[in-house]
Write a protein that holds these residues in place. Structure first.
Motif, PDB file in Angstrom:
ATOM      1  N   GLN A 365      39.081 -40.329 -23.259  1.00 16.57           N
ATOM      2  CA  GLN A 365      39.538 -41.727 -23.238  1.00 16.57           C
ATOM      3  C   GLN A 365      38.976 -42.502 -24.423  1.00 16.57           C
ATOM      4  N   LYS A 366      37.712 -42.234 -24.738  1.00 13.26           N
ATOM      5  CA  LYS A 366      37.109 -42.935 -25.884  1.00 13.26           C
ATOM      6  C   LYS A 366      37.796 -42.559 -27.187  1.00 13.26           C
ATOM      7  N   LYS A 368      40.872 -41.630 -27.489  1.00 19.02           N
ATOM      8  CA  LYS A 368      42.176 -42.306 -27.504  1.00 19.02           C
ATOM      9  C   LYS A 368      42.021 -43.768 -27.906  1.00 19.02           C
ATOM     10  N   ARG A 369      40.944 -44.408 -27.406  1.00 14.97           N
ATOM     11  CA  ARG A 369      40.707 -45.804 -27.786  1.00 14.97           C
ATOM     12  C   ARG A 369      40.410 -45.930 -29.270  1.00 14.97           C
ATOM     13  N   ASN A 372      43.573 -45.660 -31.108  1.00 12.01           N
ATOM     14  CA  ASN A 372      44.347 -46.909 -30.991  1.00 12.01           C
ATOM     15  C   ASN A 372      43.799 -47.998 -31.897  1.00 12.01           C
ATOM     16  N   LYS A 537      39.198 -57.978 -27.534  1.00 14.97           N
ATOM     17  CA  LYS A 537      39.328 -56.620 -26.993  1.00 14.97           C
ATOM     18  C   LYS A 537      38.915 -55.579 -28.017  1.00 14.97           C
ATOM     19  N   ARG A 541      36.019 -52.642 -27.611  1.00 14.24           N
ATOM     20  CA  ARG A 541      36.284 -51.226 -27.864  1.00 14.24           C
ATOM     21  C   ARG A 541      35.330 -50.656 -28.912  1.00 14.24           C
TER      22      ARG A 541
END
Length: 578
Positions: A365-366, A368-369, A372, A537, A541
């Motif tokens: 998940q990290k 992927k962040r 992004n 945000k 992140r």
């Protein structure tokens, strides 16, 4: 060879090692005990068999001595009793037929009384050597009767012992002992001949007797010559017994074991026994030991297999768990080994497996962040060369036309864009962030139509500390966009203690919790950004990507009073971030 053995042992699997060691643990004591028992039992059996043979032989010699003594007693009774000899002398001198008949009958009657009173006495008669005739027999005689063909066992003055030999009694067919003594009668050679009775030697030579089945008897005369042999192939009659020494009472000859017992009368009896018969009981014991050994070995193999299964099966489950450790789609296994220690380890491995996959998903998940964020950064970046060249042109035009405010605006924007050329999340220093923030504020003061003040207070020791890019700018931008108006005030405070503490405080309108949550989590808010277009945000992140759970990010806001944004970051003093 030793190295080869060690190498072979190292190549054995764990299962085979368990079986081998367990079998050795059981069999080595059994083999040692078996060898000790072997020597002990062998000694016991030899002593037992030899003792039994010697005892039986001694008993047989005593029996024979008693038999021969009984013969000698009867012989003396007849010879020196006087009655029979006197009748015999009268008979020889009598010429009257009737009187001769009476004397003969009386002589026979006398002999019968003596022999019938001794049940161990058989055939009895007088032998006349000169005429080779016999007379006064109490049983029918087997013809021809020749005492010289009888086997001599012992010779004494005036008396000779024979035997064993076939009875001269025609009505029986068995071995007997006999004796013959010269009778002093006139000038003729007259001898009294007496045999043992029917049952006197039955026990001694009865092959149906268990103790006599395997053994063979030899009888030696006073000089050691064989007078009787039950094995004439190996020990022929009239040959010398191969003892080598008359005093030796036992030994071996060929395939035989022999024991000798000498009587008080000088003759000897020898018992010979085949070695295989002597070893028969030992062989039977060996057979039992082998059977027990095979039973123990079978039991050892079965127990070793059970032990290996008890250890090897749980290891197979551990192997399965390790194999499925890298397979995310594998079905969760809940089987247990029913062994508490192994079940405890198995549950620990499964818990570790679950934790690893949770960490893997978190890392995924990290990543992927992070991807992004990179895409997001690219979406908001414009062609730096085109924009910087354009700003440079504006800067020179403003200077030529004397437009100082436009010149100042273009110069600040150019510096800010140059700082922003670095990758998002890339490390910079607190000092670099402060310089970029000042350029950003210079632009915003020109942009907004209201007055506000910004106070920046930074510890000198914190200026060279590394932090990710674009941390301060989005926080200050949020204060300007969502709260500060005329006479607004923004305070930036950076302190270095055990951690790097950053506080952005404003006296603006404040925000509701729903607004704060929307700023941090709602992607639709990105379209409403102003200025450089990097939102709250993004800051969240960046902190998660670089510090994980080590960094804290809090927003506290009160409607009508303002908002306070607090960051607490770990300090890396020249260390590698992990």
């Amino acid at each position: 060879m030793k190295l080869n053995f060690i190498q072979r042992y190292r190549q054995l699997t764990f299962k085979n090692r368990i079986i081998t060691i367990f079998i050795l643990i059981i069999l080595v004591p059994f083999i040692c005990l078996g060898l000790a028992s072997l020597f002990t039992i062998n000694s016991i059996l030899v002593n037992k068999v030899e003792g039994s043979i010697q005892s039986n032989l001694r008993q047989d010699v005593l029996t024979m001595e008693n038999t021969l003594n009984n013969l000698n007693h009867v012989l003396q009774q007849i010879t020196f009793g006087g009655g029979t000899n006197k009748l015999l002398e009268q008979l020889q001198n009598e010429t009257e037929p009737f009187e001769r008949i009476r004397l003969r009958n009386e002589l026979k009657s006398e002999l019968n009384v003596i022999t019938f009173s001794n049940p161990n006495i058989g055939l009895t008669m007088y032998y006349f050597k000169n005429t080779n005739e016999y007379d006064f027999e109490n049983f029918p005689v087997r013809d021809p009767f020749n005492p010289e063909e009888l086997p001599v066992m012992a010779v004494y003055p005036e008396i000779t012992y024979f035997g064993p030999h076939k009875s001269n009694n025609r009505s029986i067919n068995q071995l007997v002992f006999s004796t013959m003594r010269k009778v002093n009668w006139q000038d003729q050679d007259v001898y009294l001949y007496i045999e043992t009775g029917f049952n006197a030697t039955a026990k001694l030579f009865n092959s149906d007797n268990p103790s006599n089945k395997s053994r063979r008897l030899l009888i030696l005369d006073n000089e050691g010559k064989i007078t009787f042999s039950q094995d004439q192939e190996q020990f022929p009659l009239n040959s010398m017994f191969p003892t080598g020494n008359s005093e030796i009472v036992s030994g071996s000859y060929g395939h035989y074991i022999w024991h000798k017992e000498t009587s008080n009368q000088g003759w000897s009896m020898v018992s010979i026994l085949p070695k295989e018969v002597l070893n028969q009981e030992k062989n039977q014991w060996y057979f039992q030991i082998i059977v027990y050994f095979l039973i123990f070995e079978l039991a050892a193999v079965i127990l070793a297999l059970l032990l290996s299964r008890m250890v090897y099966k749980p290891l197979e489950k551990f192997n399965l768990e390790i194999k499925t450790l890298v397979q995310s789609g594998s079905k969760e296994n809940t089987d247990l080994t029913n062994i508490p220690e192994f079940d405890f380890l198995l549950l620990k491995i499964r818990a570790m497996k679950k934790k690893i996959w949770e960490l893997y998903e978190e890392i995924e998940q990290k990543e992927k962040r992070r991807a992004n964020l990179e895409v997001e950064k690219l979406l908001y970046q414009i062609n730096p060369h085109f924009l910087m060249n354009t700003l440079d042109t504006v800067h020179w035009l403003a200077m030529i036309n004397g437009q100082e405010e436009i010149d100042k605006l273009a110069l600040s924007l150019n510096k800010l864009l140059q700082y922003n050329l670095g990758k998002s999340g890339e490390a910079t220093t607190i000092g670099g962030e402060i310089d970029a923030l000042k350029e950003y504020l210079q632009l915003q003061k020109i942009r907004y139509d209201f007055q506000f003040d910004v106070d920046i207070d930074v510890d000198d020791d914190a200026m060279m500390l590394q932090i990710p890019r674009f941390i301060l700018q989005p926080l200050v931008e949020n204060a300007l966009y969502h709260g500060v108006s005329d006479d607004g005030y923004i305070h930036v405070d950076i302190r270095l203690n055990d951690e790097l503490e950053i506080t952005i405080e404003d006296n603006g309108a404040g925000m509701l919790p729903e607004k704060i949550d929307q700023l941090l989590n709602d992607d639709s808010m990105d379209s409403q950004k102003v200025g450089m277009g990097i939102g709250m945000k993004y800051v969240k992140r960046i902190l998660e990507a670089n510090y994980g759970e080590q960094a804290t990010f809090h927003i506290k806001s009160v409607i009508g009073k303002g908002t306070v944004v607090s960051l607490s970051l770990p300090v890396f003093r020249g260390e590698q971030k992990r």
